[in-house]
Motif scaffolding. Sequence first.
Motif, PDB file in Angstrom:
ATOM      1  N   GLY A 113     -27.011  38.173   7.541  1.00 26.98           N
ATOM      2  CA  GLY A 113     -25.897  38.894   8.294  1.00 26.98           C
ATOM      3  C   GLY A 113     -25.344  40.072   7.695  1.00 26.98           C
ATOM      4  O   GLY A 113     -25.140  40.125   6.448  1.00 26.98           O
ATOM      5  N   VAL A 123     -16.379  35.990  12.501  1.00 32.69           N
ATOM      6  CA  VAL A 123     -17.119  35.457  11.397  1.00 32.69           C
ATOM      7  C   VAL A 123     -15.922  33.972  10.958  1.00 32.69           C
ATOM      8  O   VAL A 123     -16.870  32.898  10.771  1.00 32.69           O
ATOM      9  CB  VAL A 123     -17.386  36.103  10.318  1.00 32.69           C
ATOM     10  CG1 VAL A 123     -18.137  35.329   9.162  1.00 32.69           C
ATOM     11  CG2 VAL A 123     -18.102  37.386  10.494  1.00 32.69           C
ATOM     12  N   ARG A 163     -21.916  40.070   5.587  1.00 36.87           N
ATOM     13  CA  ARG A 163     -21.742  39.779   4.029  1.00 36.87           C
ATOM     14  C   ARG A 163     -21.566  41.172   3.171  1.00 36.87           C
ATOM     15  O   ARG A 163     -21.932  42.148   3.335  1.00 36.87           O
ATOM     16  CB  ARG A 163     -23.380  39.198   3.349  1.00 36.87           C
ATOM     17  CG  ARG A 163     -23.470  37.928   3.939  1.00 36.87           C
ATOM     18  CD  ARG A 163     -24.419  37.223   3.341  1.00 36.87           C
ATOM     19  NE  ARG A 163     -24.190  36.830   1.794  1.00 36.87           N
ATOM     20  CZ  ARG A 163     -25.183  36.698   0.900  1.00 36.87           C
ATOM     21  NH1 ARG A 163     -26.378  36.652   1.329  1.00 36.87           N
ATOM     22  NH2 ARG A 163     -24.609  36.233  -0.325  1.00 36.87           N
ATOM     23  N   PRO A 221     -20.159  31.409   8.937  1.00 32.77           N
ATOM     24  CA  PRO A 221     -21.010  31.628  10.427  1.00 32.77           C
ATOM     25  C   PRO A 221     -21.880  30.403  10.662  1.00 32.77           C
ATOM     26  O   PRO A 221     -22.229  30.280  11.757  1.00 32.77           O
ATOM     27  CB  PRO A 221     -21.563  32.779   9.858  1.00 32.77           C
ATOM     28  CG  PRO A 221     -21.355  33.017   8.442  1.00 32.77           C
ATOM     29  CD  PRO A 221     -20.379  32.182   8.093  1.00 32.77           C
ATOM     30  N   MET A 222     -22.404  30.025   9.620  1.00 32.08           N
ATOM     31  CA  MET A 222     -23.508  28.860   9.879  1.00 32.08           C
ATOM     32  C   MET A 222     -22.947  27.623  10.639  1.00 32.08           C
ATOM     33  O   MET A 222     -23.370  27.041  11.408  1.00 32.08           O
ATOM     34  CB  MET A 222     -24.119  28.348   8.584  1.00 32.08           C
ATOM     35  CG  MET A 222     -25.153  27.349   8.418  1.00 32.08           C
ATOM     36  SD  MET A 222     -25.637  26.609   6.938  1.00 32.08           S
ATOM     37  CE  MET A 222     -26.313  25.296   7.123  1.00 32.08           C
ATOM     38  N   GLU A 243     -30.006  33.318   9.170  1.00 27.78           N
ATOM     39  CA  GLU A 243     -29.055  34.306   9.816  1.00 27.78           C
ATOM     40  C   GLU A 243     -27.934  34.702   9.284  1.00 27.78           C
ATOM     41  O   GLU A 243     -27.253  35.680   9.111  1.00 27.78           O
ATOM     42  CB  GLU A 243     -29.044  33.638  11.334  1.00 27.78           C
ATOM     43  CG  GLU A 243     -30.063  33.733  12.308  1.00 27.78           C
ATOM     44  CD  GLU A 243     -29.764  33.286  13.415  1.00 27.78           C
ATOM     45  OE1 GLU A 243     -28.431  33.025  13.851  1.00 27.78           O
ATOM     46  OE2 GLU A 243     -30.716  33.095  14.467  1.00 27.78           O
ATOM     47  N   ALA A 244     -27.235  33.591   8.715  1.00 24.58           N
ATOM     48  CA  ALA A 244     -26.071  33.659   7.955  1.00 24.58           C
ATOM     49  C   ALA A 244     -26.246  34.478   6.553  1.00 24.58           C
ATOM     50  O   ALA A 244     -25.373  35.334   6.221  1.00 24.58           O
ATOM     51  CB  ALA A 244     -25.336  32.176   7.578  1.00 24.58           C
ATOM     52  N   GLU A 295     -18.864  33.165   2.698  1.00 20.57           N
ATOM     53  CA  GLU A 295     -19.791  34.220   3.876  1.00 20.57           C
ATOM     54  C   GLU A 295     -20.816  33.542   4.510  1.00 20.57           C
ATOM     55  O   GLU A 295     -21.325  34.119   5.514  1.00 20.57           O
ATOM     56  CB  GLU A 295     -20.113  35.497   2.783  1.00 20.57           C
ATOM     57  CG  GLU A 295     -18.893  36.340   2.578  1.00 20.57           C
ATOM     58  CD  GLU A 295     -19.442  37.667   1.805  1.00 20.57           C
ATOM     59  OE1 GLU A 295     -18.435  38.412   2.064  1.00 20.57           O
ATOM     60  OE2 GLU A 295     -20.704  37.722   1.708  1.00 20.57           O
ATOM     61  N   ILE A 296     -21.331  32.761   4.005  1.00 20.75           N
ATOM     62  CA  ILE A 296     -22.790  32.018   4.325  1.00 20.75           C
ATOM     63  C   ILE A 296     -22.356  30.662   5.281  1.00 20.75           C
ATOM     64  O   ILE A 296     -22.705  30.527   6.239  1.00 20.75           O
ATOM     65  CB  ILE A 296     -23.805  31.557   3.409  1.00 20.75           C
ATOM     66  CG1 ILE A 296     -24.241  33.075   2.626  1.00 20.75           C
ATOM     67  CG2 ILE A 296     -24.885  30.889   3.772  1.00 20.75           C
ATOM     68  CD1 ILE A 296     -25.074  32.951   1.329  1.00 20.75           C
TER      69      ILE A 296
END
Length: 268
Positions: free
Chosen positions: A31, A117, A34, A78-79, A27-28, A74-75
Amino acid sequence: MKFTHLLASMACATVFAGAVQAAPHKEAIEGDHRTPAYAARDQYRHPAETLEFFQVKPDMTVVEIWPGGGWYSEILAPMLKENGTFYAAHFPADTEVGYFKSSRKSFEKMLAEEQDVYGAVKLTEFAPGGDSEIAPAGVADAVLTFRNVHNWMGGKNEQAAFKTFYKALKPGGVLGVVEHRAKPGTSRADMRNSGYVTQDYVIELAKNAGFVLEESSEVNANPKDTADHPKGVWTLPPSLRLGDEDKDKYLAIGESDRMTLRFRKPKA
């Protein structure tokens, strides 16, 4: 018959649990938040496979060292937002280096403007050889550094950097390292100038700090990269320091050949 149904149900539950566990990575990475230019680099940087190899899970406390423009942030942000903790150890706030200043300012702007985010990100700083605190001592489940080791070699601070990582980790915690890979036997001076570091040297630095090498992966390897370019690793994309000179040649090579190493801080 009932036993067969029970086995089938257990198998389905196992598959479902695995899918749920993998979902935060997926999902991350997929998303809409990004940056498109960053997502285009997934083919070279393999974020899902890399984070799985580093055993990063959404309920962990993770420190990213020098996130720069935020490619991995960016990953990771949110993860980890709901059930974990994410420390982004950026360049020092009081740095006199122009690039560091502008990079940190852009990162801070990203955090402020996209609270949905990045609202839970804990911004810290890292100065190799200094006394900055990337996270409270002994709290991190994982410390991750992507393509940074060569940056600390100019001031001969690479060993101190690994000691800082060790301090931040819990006993049993993971240090994940991705770095441009030099040919075995490359001198320290050539490593510093080219941006490529030998795998043996990175392992030596980690072991000297107290880490144990648990496993290496070739997920970010690139056999097309000869690691002997006119402008070092910056000859290749995304930097392309030679501009249009032999541009197609370097685009065809792609990003650098990289080691991917997982170290462990001993529990005892």
